[in-house]
Design an enzyme around this catalytic site. Structure first.
Site, PDB file in Angstrom:
ATOM      1  N   SER A  85       0.966  -1.504   0.026  1.00  0.00           N
ATOM      2  CA  SER A  85       0.074  -0.147  -0.041  1.00  0.00           C
ATOM      3  C   SER A  85       0.754   1.208  -0.070  1.00  0.00           C
ATOM      4  O   SER A  85       2.147   1.352   0.357  1.00  0.00           O
ATOM      5  CB  SER A  85      -0.868  -0.094   1.363  1.00  0.00           C
ATOM      6  N   SER A  86       0.521   2.362  -0.440  1.00  0.00           N
ATOM      7  CA  SER A  86       1.226   3.607  -0.638  1.00  0.00           C
ATOM      8  C   SER A  86       1.436   3.996   0.921  1.00  0.00           C
ATOM      9  O   SER A  86       2.216   4.977   0.919  1.00  0.00           O
ATOM     10  CB  SER A  86       0.533   4.682  -1.200  1.00  0.00           C
ATOM     11  N   CYS A  87       0.893   3.629   1.823  1.00  0.00           N
ATOM     12  CA  CYS A  87       0.911   4.137   3.228  1.00  0.00           C
ATOM     13  C   CYS A  87       2.333   3.503   3.991  1.00  0.00           C
ATOM     14  O   CYS A  87       2.689   4.086   5.055  1.00  0.00           O
ATOM     15  CB  CYS A  87      -0.418   3.785   4.175  1.00  0.00           C
ATOM     16  N   TYR A 111      -0.656  -1.248   9.919  1.00  0.00           N
ATOM     17  CA  TYR A 111      -0.788  -1.679   8.622  1.00  0.00           C
ATOM     18  C   TYR A 111       0.352  -1.443   8.104  1.00  0.00           C
ATOM     19  O   TYR A 111       1.095  -2.346   7.150  1.00  0.00           O
ATOM     20  CB  TYR A 111      -1.983  -0.939   8.012  1.00  0.00           C
ATOM     21  N   LYS A 142       3.056  -4.019   6.284  1.00  0.00           N
ATOM     22  CA  LYS A 142       3.239  -4.189   4.602  1.00  0.00           C
ATOM     23  C   LYS A 142       4.879  -4.063   4.232  1.00  0.00           C
ATOM     24  O   LYS A 142       5.276  -4.625   3.395  1.00  0.00           O
ATOM     25  CB  LYS A 142       2.498  -3.058   4.112  1.00  0.00           C
ATOM     26  N   HIS A 188     -12.942   2.657   3.407  1.00  0.00           N
ATOM     27  CA  HIS A 188     -11.979   4.013   2.950  1.00  0.00           C
ATOM     28  C   HIS A 188     -12.987   5.010   2.187  1.00  0.00           C
ATOM     29  O   HIS A 188     -14.170   4.719   2.152  1.00  0.00           O
ATOM     30  CB  HIS A 188     -10.900   3.332   1.814  1.00  0.00           C
TER      31      HIS A 188
HETATM   32  O1  GFB Z   1      -9.416   6.330   2.756  1.00  0.00           O
HETATM   33  P1  GFB Z   1      -9.222   6.816   4.145  1.00  0.00           P
HETATM   34  O2  GFB Z   1     -10.121   6.174   5.154  1.00  0.00           O
HETATM   35  O3  GFB Z   1      -7.606   6.547   4.426  1.00  0.00           O
HETATM   36  O4  GFB Z   1      -9.199   8.451   4.455  1.00  0.00           O
HETATM   37  P2  GFB Z   1      -6.127   7.002   4.174  1.00  0.00           P
HETATM   38  C1  GFB Z   1      -8.786   9.176   3.496  1.00  0.00           C
HETATM   39  C2  GFB Z   1      -9.312  10.679   3.820  1.00  0.00           C
HETATM   40  O5  GFB Z   1     -10.722  10.847   3.608  1.00  0.00           O
HETATM   41  C3  GFB Z   1      -8.876  11.087   5.205  1.00  0.00           C
HETATM   42  C4  GFB Z   1     -11.182  11.499   4.683  1.00  0.00           C
HETATM   43  O6  GFB Z   1      -8.712  12.517   5.447  1.00  0.00           O
HETATM   44  C5  GFB Z   1     -10.165  10.917   5.860  1.00  0.00           C
HETATM   45  O7  GFB Z   1     -10.508  11.948   6.899  1.00  0.00           O
HETATM   46  N1  GFB Z   1     -12.424  11.138   5.018  1.00  0.00           N
HETATM   47  C6  GFB Z   1     -13.666  12.131   4.474  1.00  0.00           C
HETATM   48  C7  GFB Z   1     -13.008   9.988   5.253  1.00  0.00           C
HETATM   49  N2  GFB Z   1     -14.692  11.341   4.937  1.00  0.00           N
HETATM   50  C8  GFB Z   1     -14.412  10.110   5.138  1.00  0.00           C
HETATM   51  C9  GFB Z   1     -15.411   9.204   5.405  1.00  0.00           C
HETATM   52  O8  GFB Z   1     -16.763   9.112   5.462  1.00  0.00           O
HETATM   53  N3  GFB Z   1     -14.656   7.925   5.478  1.00  0.00           N
HETATM   54  C10 GFB Z   1     -13.406   7.633   5.543  1.00  0.00           C
HETATM   55  N4  GFB Z   1     -12.708   6.340   5.766  1.00  0.00           N
HETATM   56  N5  GFB Z   1     -12.528   8.716   5.260  1.00  0.00           N
HETATM   57  C11 GFB Z   1      -5.596   4.380   4.340  1.00  0.00           C
HETATM   58  C12 GFB Z   1      -4.987   3.614   5.420  1.00  0.00           C
HETATM   59  O9  GFB Z   1      -5.314   5.941   4.699  1.00  0.00           O
HETATM   60  O10 GFB Z   1      -5.166   4.420   2.921  1.00  0.00           O
HETATM   61  C13 GFB Z   1      -4.721   2.166   4.988  1.00  0.00           C
HETATM   62  O11 GFB Z   1      -5.566   3.843   6.541  1.00  0.00           O
HETATM   63  C14 GFB Z   1      -4.519   2.147   3.517  1.00  0.00           C
HETATM   64  O12 GFB Z   1      -4.019   1.764   5.675  1.00  0.00           O
HETATM   65  C15 GFB Z   1      -5.289   2.874   2.449  1.00  0.00           C
HETATM   66  O13 GFB Z   1      -2.986   2.411   3.427  1.00  0.00           O
HETATM   67  C16 GFB Z   1      -4.872   2.957   1.134  1.00  0.00           C
HETATM   68  O14 GFB Z   1      -6.019   7.303   2.601  1.00  0.00           O
HETATM   69  O15 GFB Z   1      -5.922   7.958   4.801  1.00  0.00           O
END
Ligand code: GFB
Length: 319
Positions: A114-116, A143, A147, A186
């Site tokens: 993952s890019s993280c 995570y 990875k 996500h």
């Molecule tokens: O996709 P996401 O959950 O993960 O959140 P990451 C991306 C951004 O979207 C954050 C915002 O800034 C969240 O605060 N966001 C806005 C939301 N509204 C929402 C919502 O309703 N739900 C969610 N989930 N986010 C993940 C990692 O990071 O990326 C994993 O946690 C993995 O480990 C994945 O690497 C690819 O992009 O921040």
């Protein structure tokens, strides 16, 4: 860049580990057009956290190529809520599959990261050599550490045992088969569900976590699956390879796309009590481009297609 030796799928037995997940199911769809035998194992056959069950499955089903797309995954809140599961389960799954693959003569393995994995403040766009050059983003370090261990395990088996095991790091993915649970998903899936709900209820507001300012690069899972099959065929190097689309938007822009695509008329309301996570993670995927692979699915088009899938499949399951 040299592509390394090429690998043919013709006549091969290919195990897609994690075939029920978004990425695994997309790989299965993509492999349908290849002349190969697709193998899958559900949890009753092989719980991938159990070394004996994984070993027995690989020994008996004799895959020659493995796509390791099985993982405990989730969005920013799920990562923060289940740090032990994200670290332990993922370490167990990848240790079991990679080692059993080696011990049973699997010819090629593609490990998905993952890019993280990259430092929170890595220079953008992020090149593969940014790995381990700075502190991780705290919301997903558990995570990320799993990875990083997985890609290093592949690299170490290459060096010590000569295994043709490679690692691919996809960017943020979306598409059919995604997790549409608002607590654990996500952002793309979450905002799609919220926009559909706003349209159905006529709600005047749509909640967006955080400031809406973070930037994310999004890729349709069918593009990702196509890239992973391309990597299996054409990539054989120690270093992991980035799999990105180059399509970067802010979270606020993504939310507006969801409003457009669904036809919802709500106002975006930003919830500052929720975390933003890393400010930006755009990957430099020029090594993949140099191999000859290009993404095909635009963000708006991909979201519209995902909406159709969601309404026909996942939305029904919610009622
Ligand atoms: O996709 P996401 O959950 O993960 O959140 P990451 C991306 C951004 O979207 C954050 C915002 O800034 C969240 O605060 N966001 C806005 C939301 N509204 C929402 C919502 O309703 N739900 C969610 N989930 N986010 C993940 C990692 O990071 O990326 C994993 O946690 C993995 O480990 C994945 O690497 C690819 O992009 O921040």
């Amino acid at each position: 860049m040299t592509a390394g030796k090429s690998y043919s799928l013709k006549g091969k037995r290919v195990w897609v580990a994690g075939h029920k997940g978004m990425v695994g199911s997309a790989i299965v769809r993509r492999l349908a057009s290849e002349d190969c035998t697709i193998l899958t194992a559900d949890r009753a056959t092989a719980d991938l956290r159990n070394q004996d069950q994984v070993t027995a499955f690989i020994r008996d089903s004799k895959p020659q190529l493995v796509f390791l797309a099985a993982a405990k995954v989730g969005g920013i809140l799920a990562n923060a809520t289940y740090p032990a599961d994200f670290l332990f389960d993922n370490l167990a799954i990848q240790n079991n599959v990679i080692d059993a693959a080696y011990r049973n003569g699997v010819e090629k393995l593609v490990f998905l990261g993952s890019s993280c994995i990259y430092p929170k403040l890595a220079p953008q766009p992020i090149r593969e050599d940014a790995l381990l050059t700075g502190p991780l983003e705290p919301t997903n370090e558990w995570y990320a550490i799993a990875k990083i261990a997985g890609l290093k395990l592949c690299e170490s088996y290459r060096k010590q045992y000569g295994c043709d095991y490679v690692s691919a790091m996809p960017t943020n993915l979306y598409g059919p088969g995604d997790n549409f649970n608002l607590e654990t998903s996500h952002v793309a899936a979450a905002l799609l569900v919220k926009a559909v709900q706003a349209r159905e209820s006529g709600a005047s507001r749509l909640d967006v976590w955080g400031s809406g300012k973070p930037l994310r690069e999004f890729m349709h899972v069918d593009d990702c699956a196509d890239a992973l099959v391309y990597v299996a065929k054409n990539y054989s190097e120690d270093l992991h390879i980035n799999v990105g689309s180059g399509q970067e938007v802010s979270i606020a822009e993504l939310a507006r796309i969801m409003l457009d695509v669904t036809g919802a008329k709500a106002e975006l309301v930003f919830d500052a009590s929720k975390p933003d996570g890393t400010p930006r993670k755009l990957m430099d995927s020029s090594r993949l481009a140099a191999l000859g692979w290009r993404p095909r699915i635009g963000l708006r088009e991909g979201m519209a297609q995902t909406l159709v899938w969601y309404l026909a499949n996942a939305a029904k399951a919610r009622h």
